[in-house]
Write a protein that holds these residues in place. Structure first.
Motif, mmCIF file in Angstrom:
data_model
loop_
_atom_site.group_PDB
_atom_site.id
_atom_site.type_symbol
_atom_site.label_atom_id
_atom_site.label_comp_id
_atom_site.label_asym_id
_atom_site.label_seq_id
_atom_site.Cartn_x
_atom_site.Cartn_y
_atom_site.Cartn_z
ATOM 1 N N ASN A 252 29.403 -11.226 -27.557
ATOM 2 C CA ASN A 252 29.587 -10.226 -28.615
ATOM 3 C C ASN A 252 29.207 -10.749 -29.991
ATOM 4 O O ASN A 252 28.596 -10.040 -30.786
ATOM 5 C CB ASN A 252 31.049 -9.775 -28.683
ATOM 6 N N ASP A 253 29.646 -11.959 -30.291
ATOM 7 C CA ASP A 253 29.451 -12.488 -31.645
ATOM 8 C C ASP A 253 29.615 -14.010 -31.598
ATOM 9 O O ASP A 253 29.837 -14.592 -30.535
ATOM 10 C CB ASP A 253 30.464 -11.852 -32.621
ATOM 11 N N HIS A 256 32.815 -15.331 -29.976
ATOM 12 C CA HIS A 256 32.764 -15.224 -28.515
ATOM 13 C C HIS A 256 31.855 -16.320 -27.937
ATOM 14 O O HIS A 256 32.195 -16.963 -26.933
ATOM 15 C CB HIS A 256 32.249 -13.820 -28.150
#
Ligand code: BMA
Length: 388
Positions: A252-253, A256
């Motif tokens: 996700n980012d 993560h």
């Protein structure tokens, strides 16, 4: 990271002003070690890491899993290698991929063939031949469950990793399997006695939960400890020809991505796997997802001074004839990625690179001729393994 915190606790015995000087010194020295997690790595291994950090300025190296082991003929039938100098990509372009992928799954079972039926002896010879031609080798590992070897990598037994970490007998069983792996890596020697450097990418796609090392089956701390145990043990066994690649699935980012990151001293290359499914409806989403994740890795790679790569990708059966130029290239251009590897040409219904007569082969040739993706000839002249 663990070593750093020990050093910080020792600072309490110094006056305040010298503490800050020491902190600056420590940060500087720690930064300097980033990018090479094994100080004992061979010169060729260190040079490969440096080359991976700069190659993107010329282009993105293209890789293919099991390129030299098997593939598909003009009529879409399977061929199986007898030597180490034929590949589907070669049959289209006249050159092998710049990066050749291999998998060591089943080596822990002490079998002579891997999980996809490739002889380990053929893998060994292909790795040496690729190195001698100037290309790059990357090795993944789909091991069976170390505590129940009748179960494959795709096993959802919970707590395998904590059971290895917290029980001496289990740990010894796992370390015994690493001994077999270590012996294989140490057997990768050229006739003039040089160890061939390889990118080792174990316990990949751990953000998903389809393998026994996946996110649902161990905590982030357990995953990190398991990774460090593996790296430290291989180094203790004097395996000095590896670059360690940490490779998630879709993420996700940044938070993560780093959730299970074992630390800068245990990783040489930042990677991620992202397959393209449901084309053409998802073309736009795939491009934007890969761009988004590529830019997270670019930021982290620049901060950590480590190269980054798209370690597995592909559209099964390459059902879009312009996939290479209109989708893959669009997704990775300007990403700074060192390489992009497409998965194996395993069966007539399960392949990711073009073969002669495949509808996407002209588009593939075009992106290679334009220099957008580098194949073996293009990287040979860069002399990846020599100091510049
Ligand atoms: C998967 C598939 C399987 C294969 C495995 C390991 O993605 O290709 O058929 O066994 O990779 O190579």
């Amino acid at each position: 990271m663990r070593q750093l915190s020990i050093r910080f606790t020792q600072l309490n015995c110094f006056p305040k002003y010298s503490k800050s000087l020491i902190v600056v010194f420590l940060v500087f020295t720690v930064n300097k070690t980033h990018g090479q997690c094994n100080p004992q790595a061979t010169l060729e291994t260190k040079n490969l890491l440096k080359s991976l950090s700069t190659i993107w300025q010329i282009g993105i190296m293209l890789g293919h899993q099991d390129a030299l082991a098997y593939g598909l003929t003009e009529t879409g039938q399977r061929w199986i290698a007898t030597g180490t100098d034929y590949s589907d990509i070669h049959s289209i372009t006249g050159q092998h991929p710049a990066v050749v992928g291999h998998d060591l799954g089943y080596i822990e079972l002490k079998l002579d063939k891997n999980l996809d039926g490739v002889l380990f002896e053929h893998i060994r010879q292909s790795i040496i031949a690729t190195y001698q031609r100037g290309g790059v080798n990357t090795v993944s590992w789909h091991p069976n469950n170390p505590l129940d070897l009748s179960k494959t990598s795709w096993d959802s037994t919970e707590n395998t990793i904590p059971a290895i970490l917290n029980n001496v007998e289990n740990r010894d069983i796992y370390l015994g399997q690493l001994d077999v792996l270590a012996a294989f890596f140490k057997s990768l020697k050229t006739p003039d006695d040089l160890w061939v450097p390889v990118i080792f990418r174990p316990f990949h796609e751990h953000t998903g939960s389809w393998f026994w090392w996946g996110a649902d089956y161990c905590t982030p701390e357990e995953y990190k400890e398991f990774w460090r145990l593996t790296v430290e043990y291989l180094q203790r066994k004097q395996v000095n020809n590896l670059l360690f690649c940490y490779s998630t699935d879709y993420f996700n980012d940044e938070r993560h991505y780093l959730e299970r990151y074992p630390g800068d001293d245990y990783v040489d290359i930042l990677g991620f796997d992202a397959y393209h499914r449901n084309a053409p409806e998802s073309n736009f989403d795939f491009i934007s997802d890969v761009r988004r994740m590529g830019s997270v890795l670019k930021k982290l790679g620049q901060e950590k001074k480590k190269p980054w790569a798209l370690t597995e990708t592909g559209l099964e059966q390459v059902t879009e004839s312009a996939w290479w130029s209109a989708v893959l290239l669009e997704a990775v251009k300007d990403s700074g990625l060192s390489y992009v590897l497409v998965w194996r040409n395993g069966r007539p219904d399960h392949y990711y690179a073009p073969y002669p007569s495949h509808p996407s082969s002209d588009d593939f040739k075009k992106v290679v001729e334009e220099g957008k993706f580098l194949l073996e000839n293009a990287v040979r002249s860069v002399r990846l393994y020599q100091s510049n």
